[in-house]
Scaffold this motif. Structure first.
Motif, PDB file in Angstrom:
ATOM      1  N   UNK A 207       0.847  -1.179   0.000  1.00 18.93           N
ATOM      2  CA  UNK A 207       0.000   0.000   0.000  1.00 18.93           C
ATOM      3  C   UNK A 207       0.887   1.234   0.000  1.00 18.93           C
ATOM      4  N   UNK A 208       0.441   2.290  -0.666  1.00 20.25           N
ATOM      5  CA  UNK A 208       1.155   3.563  -0.684  1.00 20.25           C
ATOM      6  C   UNK A 208       0.271   4.624  -0.047  1.00 20.25           C
ATOM      7  N   UNK A 209       0.756   5.226   1.019  1.00 23.27           N
ATOM      8  CA  UNK A 209       0.029   6.281   1.726  1.00 23.27           C
ATOM      9  C   UNK A 209       0.646   7.627   1.382  1.00 23.27           C
ATOM     10  N   UNK A 220       4.112  13.722   1.259  1.00 23.51           N
ATOM     11  CA  UNK A 220       5.001  12.629   1.643  1.00 23.51           C
ATOM     12  C   UNK A 220       4.320  11.315   1.296  1.00 23.51           C
ATOM     13  N   UNK A 221       5.001  10.483   0.533  1.00 21.14           N
ATOM     14  CA  UNK A 221       4.483   9.175   0.149  1.00 21.14           C
ATOM     15  C   UNK A 221       5.260   8.091   0.886  1.00 21.14           C
ATOM     16  N   UNK A 222       4.514   7.176   1.495  1.00 18.15           N
ATOM     17  CA  UNK A 222       5.119   6.072   2.237  1.00 18.15           C
ATOM     18  C   UNK A 222       4.633   4.757   1.638  1.00 18.15           C
ATOM     19  N   UNK A 223       5.473   4.052   0.891  1.00 17.76           N
ATOM     20  CA  UNK A 223       5.099   2.717   0.417  1.00 17.76           C
ATOM     21  C   UNK A 223       5.371   1.677   1.504  1.00 17.76           C
ATOM     22  N   UNK A 224       4.379   0.869   1.819  1.00 15.90           N
ATOM     23  CA  UNK A 224       4.497  -0.126   2.876  1.00 15.90           C
ATOM     24  C   UNK A 224       4.111  -1.494   2.326  1.00 15.90           C
ATOM     25  N   UNK A 225       4.825  -2.525   2.772  1.00 10.74           N
ATOM     26  CA  UNK A 225       4.574  -3.905   2.354  1.00 10.74           C
ATOM     27  C   UNK A 225       4.284  -4.727   3.599  1.00 10.74           C
TER      28      UNK A 225
END
Length: 338
Positions: A207-209, A220-225
């Motif tokens: 998911x990318x927040x 600010x983009x935070x890609x999380x796995x």
């Protein structure tokens, strides 16, 4: 021809007879001093606007650290030395003149030595930490690794002083090779952006927040796995951590507020009539007395419980502290007005 008798006549005579003294008087003239000072004042004013409009390094490169500025300071120092020598031989009433000029000469000489041999930097010191032995210099450098040998090449490179552009690139030859590095662009604000792509071989969703707010002009983009040891959480700020979890953790119930709360304003001269306010309308029965046993002794607070028992404490021991009484009550002396 008669020999000069007065001091002024001797000075005029040596100026007419010696080319060296004529040069000393010319370099030490007040007209040259005014020209140097007025020029330096104008240059420093312009450098101040240059520093506020661009940066300190730009002002240092084009003004304060330039060879012509050092030459101008050297001329001013030479003017002061020659101006002092024009009064030779010195007399008693020249003492203030000589000391003043000597002090300015020492200051200018120290500035020139510091500019030639000194450096500016910062040093981080922390209480309880071991001594620091590294100084952080405000001198940007560019480090390039050779793809063939893995050797690192480092050179001073300040893009703010002369920003590279496609029509005006900066060329840096790499040592021990025929490769020449061409730098044709620079940006002071670059953002590292990571994009998640579907991977059929990975069982973990991603998911990318995107966060917008008082963090800056750019989101600010935070890609999380999910279930990733390194990519399942990220720091949004020093106090905020974002984590991708399979399920939400159980919520912790908030602490319950006390069912009864009472505030008393006690007057030292009339403790029997406190100003009460509580949540139930019925007084708790606690009474407080403020005073000292003898004149000049520290103030003490006597606490009486509803059953008549009580203790005496020093006021300084209870001020802004919570006392947990064995009866279950919590007593806080919030303020004291002398």
């Amino acid at each position: 021809m008669s020999a000069p008798t007065s001091r002024d006549e001797k000075i005029l005579a040596r100026r007419g007879q010696s080319a060296l003294w004529r040069g000393v008087h010319a370099l030490g003239s007040i007209h040259l001093a005014m020209l140097l000072l007025i020029t330096l004042t104008g240059v420093c004013i312009a450098a101040t606007f240059l520093e506020s409009g661009f940066s300190t390094r730009v002002a240092r490169a084009y003004v304060y650290g330039s060879p012509w500025f050092n030459l101008w300071l050297l001329l001013l120092c030479l003017n002061l030395i020659c101006s002092t020598m024009t009064r030779w031989p010195w007399q008693k009433h020249h003492l203030g003149f000589v000391i003043t000029h000597a002090g300015i000469i020492i200051l200018l000489g120290g500035a020139l030595v510091g500019r030639a041999r000194g450096f500016e930097g910062s040093l981080d010191l922390s209480r309880g930490a071991p001594p620091a032995n590294q100084v952080l210099l405000d001198r940007p450098r560019l480090t390039v690794e050779s793809p063939a040998t893995g050797q690192l090449f480092s050179t001073p490179f300040d893009p703010e002083v002369r920003t590279p552009r496609p029509d005006r690139p900066r060329l840096l030859p790499l040592p021990s090779s025929d490769v020449q590095l061409v730098i044709d662009g620079y940006t002071s604000r670059s953002i590292e952006k990571t994009t998640l792509l579907p991977d059929p071989a990975s069982p973990n969703p991603g998911i990318t927040l995107e966060f917008t707010g008082p963090f800056g002009p750019e989101p600010i983009q935070l890609p999380l796995i999910l279930n990733s040891t390194s990519d399942s959480r990220a720091n949004l700020s020093p106090q905020t951590i974002v984590q991708f979890l399979p399920t939400l953790p159980s919520a912790t119930p908030p602490p319950t507020a006390p069912t009864f709360r009472e505030t008393q304003m006690v007057l030292a001269r009339d403790p029997a009539q406190p100003i009460l306010h509580n949540t139930s309308g019925t007084p708790s029965g606690f009474r407080f007395f403020l005073g000292s046993r003898n004149s000049g002794d520290p103030l003490e607070l006597e606490i009486l419980r509803p059953d008549g028992s009580g203790e005496i404490y020093r006021l300084t021991d209870l001020l802004n502290r919570t006392l947990e009484d064995f009866s279950g009550a919590k007593i806080l002396v919030a303020r004291y007005w002398p």
